[in-house]
Every structure is written in structure tokens, then in C-alpha cells.
Write an enzyme that holds these catalytic residues in place. Structure first.
Site, PDB file in Angstrom:
ATOM      1  N   ASP A   2       0.856  -1.191   0.000  1.00  0.00           N
ATOM      2  CA  ASP A   2       0.000   0.000   0.000  1.00  0.00           C
ATOM      3  C   ASP A   2       0.892   1.240   0.000  1.00  0.00           C
ATOM      4  OD1 ASP A   2      -3.208   0.537   1.074  1.00  0.00           O
ATOM      5  OD2 ASP A   2      -1.759   2.191   1.119  1.00  0.00           O
TER       6      ASP A   2
ATOM      7  N   HIS B 129     -10.085  -5.055  -3.237  1.00  0.00           N
ATOM      8  CA  HIS B 129      -8.745  -5.321  -2.695  1.00  0.00           C
ATOM      9  C   HIS B 129      -8.871  -5.711  -1.233  1.00  0.00           C
ATOM     10  CE1 HIS B 129      -9.743  -1.038  -2.411  1.00  0.00           C
ATOM     11  NE2 HIS B 129      -9.126  -1.045  -1.232  1.00  0.00           N
TER      12      HIS B 129
ATOM     13  N   SER C 153     -12.048   3.563  -1.078  1.00  0.00           N
ATOM     14  CA  SER C 153     -11.726   4.732  -1.902  1.00  0.00           C
ATOM     15  C   SER C 153     -11.263   4.333  -3.302  1.00  0.00           C
ATOM     16  CB  SER C 153     -10.656   5.589  -1.222  1.00  0.00           C
ATOM     17  OG  SER C 153      -9.476   4.835  -1.029  1.00  0.00           O
TER      18      SER C 153
ATOM     19  N   HIS D 228      -6.942  -5.690   2.256  1.00  0.00           N
ATOM     20  CA  HIS D 228      -5.792  -5.140   2.990  1.00  0.00           C
ATOM     21  C   HIS D 228      -5.274  -6.233   3.923  1.00  0.00           C
ATOM     22  CE1 HIS D 228      -6.746  -0.702   2.359  1.00  0.00           C
ATOM     23  NE2 HIS D 228      -7.945  -1.215   2.139  1.00  0.00           N
TER      24      HIS D 228
ATOM     25  N   ASN E 149     -12.766  -3.181   2.681  1.00  0.00           N
ATOM     26  CA  ASN E 149     -13.723  -2.077   2.769  1.00  0.00           C
ATOM     27  C   ASN E 149     -14.657  -2.157   1.561  1.00  0.00           C
ATOM     28  OD1 ASN E 149     -12.479  -1.025   5.094  1.00  0.00           O
ATOM     29  ND2 ASN E 149     -10.961   0.068   3.858  1.00  0.00           N
TER      30      ASN E 149
HETATM   31  P1  DGP Z   1      -9.575   1.571   0.395  1.00  0.00           P
HETATM   32  O1  DGP Z   1      -9.652   2.888   1.109  1.00  0.00           O
HETATM   33  O2  DGP Z   1     -10.021   0.372   1.232  1.00  0.00           O
HETATM   34  O3  DGP Z   1     -10.267   1.632  -0.941  1.00  0.00           O
HETATM   35  O4  DGP Z   1      -8.030   1.334   0.124  1.00  0.00           O
HETATM   36  C1  DGP Z   1      -7.353   1.860  -0.976  1.00  0.00           C
HETATM   37  C2  DGP Z   1      -5.899   1.780  -0.640  1.00  0.00           C
HETATM   38  O5  DGP Z   1      -5.169   1.961  -1.844  1.00  0.00           O
HETATM   39  C3  DGP Z   1      -5.409   2.845   0.332  1.00  0.00           C
HETATM   40  O6  DGP Z   1      -4.962   2.206   1.528  1.00  0.00           O
HETATM   41  C4  DGP Z   1      -4.275   3.540  -0.386  1.00  0.00           C
HETATM   42  C5  DGP Z   1      -3.970   2.616  -1.526  1.00  0.00           C
HETATM   43  N1  DGP Z   1      -3.537   3.271  -2.740  1.00  0.00           N
HETATM   44  C6  DGP Z   1      -4.143   4.327  -3.343  1.00  0.00           C
HETATM   45  N2  DGP Z   1      -3.461   4.651  -4.465  1.00  0.00           N
HETATM   46  C7  DGP Z   1      -2.428   3.759  -4.567  1.00  0.00           C
HETATM   47  C8  DGP Z   1      -1.374   3.581  -5.525  1.00  0.00           C
HETATM   48  O7  DGP Z   1      -1.256   4.282  -6.526  1.00  0.00           O
HETATM   49  N3  DGP Z   1      -0.488   2.587  -5.279  1.00  0.00           N
HETATM   50  C9  DGP Z   1      -0.605   1.766  -4.172  1.00  0.00           C
HETATM   51  N4  DGP Z   1       0.325   0.825  -4.022  1.00  0.00           N
HETATM   52  N5  DGP Z   1      -1.586   1.905  -3.262  1.00  0.00           N
HETATM   53  C10 DGP Z   1      -2.478   2.888  -3.471  1.00  0.00           C
END
Ligand code: DGP
Length: 115
Positions: free
Chosen positions: A33, A101, A96, A103, A88
Site C-alpha cells: 500500500d 482489494h 476509496s 488489505h 472495505n
Molecule cells: P480503500 O480505502 O479500502 O479503498 O483502500 C485503498 C488503498 O489503496 C489505500 O490504503 C491507499 C492505496 N492506494 C491508493 N493509491 C495507490 C497507488 O497508486 N499505489 C498503491 N500501491 N496503493 C495505493
């Protein structure tokens, strides 16, 4: 939405956006992340675009199972004896990025209930 061009995680799958890859299978990718909420924070996604776990479980429950199985396998490969697994689902639940996905977070104490 055009999944391949408009979805950030589809662009990671396509190799158009860089990611710190931890594990890859025919069906799933695991990558770190970008905004880690724990010392270890990895996202596990299906390569195929599905909006969230509800959409995925309804259209392809076997793939939903492989996402969970691959998340736990990845945790074992990283020697994570204990971890938190979170999916989520929907904006009010904290989603978001609208490509399902899981976590996988570890390396600190987690409180309950989550915020
Ligand atoms: P959620 O809020 O559950 O939809 O988690 C989305 C996650 O994605 C958040 O923890 C941050 C991560 N994230 C957002 N943009 C990027 C990216 O460009 N690269 C990576 N590796 N993670 C990202």
C-alpha cells in the site's frame, strides 16, 4: 467506466502504474500500500476488475475465494503469524479505490472496534 484506463488498480495490473509487488499469481497480485497503516500493509487484488467484494462474490465466488486464499498464503510467506484482513466495501465503509482489494496489515497492535 473503462476498467483498464480509468481504474487505478487495473492500471497497476497492466503495468502502466508502478507498484511494489510482493506476489503474483495467474489470478491475483499483491503489492504494498502506498500509504501504509501498519509496518506491513499489502493489498491483494484480482487481476480482473470487480468493483468490490460483494460484486466479485456474486459474479465469481471461486475467484473471491482465491483472493482470500492468496492473501493468507502471502501472509504465510511474509512470516506474518498474526494479521488483520480488511475488505472495505462502499464509501461509508472506507473504500476509496473501486477495484476490490484485501488489505493485509501486520506488525502492530490493532484496536477494536475499528474507526
Ligand atoms: P480503500 O480505502 O479500502 O479503498 O483502500 C485503498 C488503498 O489503496 C489505500 O490504503 C491507499 C492505496 N492506494 C491508493 N493509491 C495507490 C497507488 O497508486 N499505489 C498503491 N500501491 N496503493 C495505493
Amino acid at each position: 467506466m473503462n476498467a483498464t484506463t480509468d481504474c487505478l488498480f487495473c492500471r497497476i495490473v497492466a503495468g502502466d502504474v508502478p507498484a511494489d509487488l510482493v506476489r503474483a499469481t495467474d489470478d491475483t497480485l499483491a503489492f504494498r500500500d502506498v500509504a501504509p497503516q501498519a509496518p506491513t500493509h499489502v493489498l491483494v487484488i484480482p487481476r480482473e476488475h470487480h468493483r468490490d467484494i460483494a460484486a466479485l462474490a456474486s459474479s465469481d465466488p471461486a475467484l473471491a475465494g482465491r483472493v482470500i486464499a492468496d492473501a493468507t498464503q502471502m501472509a504465510a510467506e511474509l512470516d506474518l503469524a498474526e494479521f488483520r484482513l480488511v475488505l472495505n466495501t462502499g464509501p461509508s465503509a472506507g473504500q476509496s479505490v473501486f477495484h476490490v482489494h484485501a488489505h493485509v496489515m501486520a506488525g502492530r497492535e490493532f484496536s477494536w472496534p475499528p474507526g
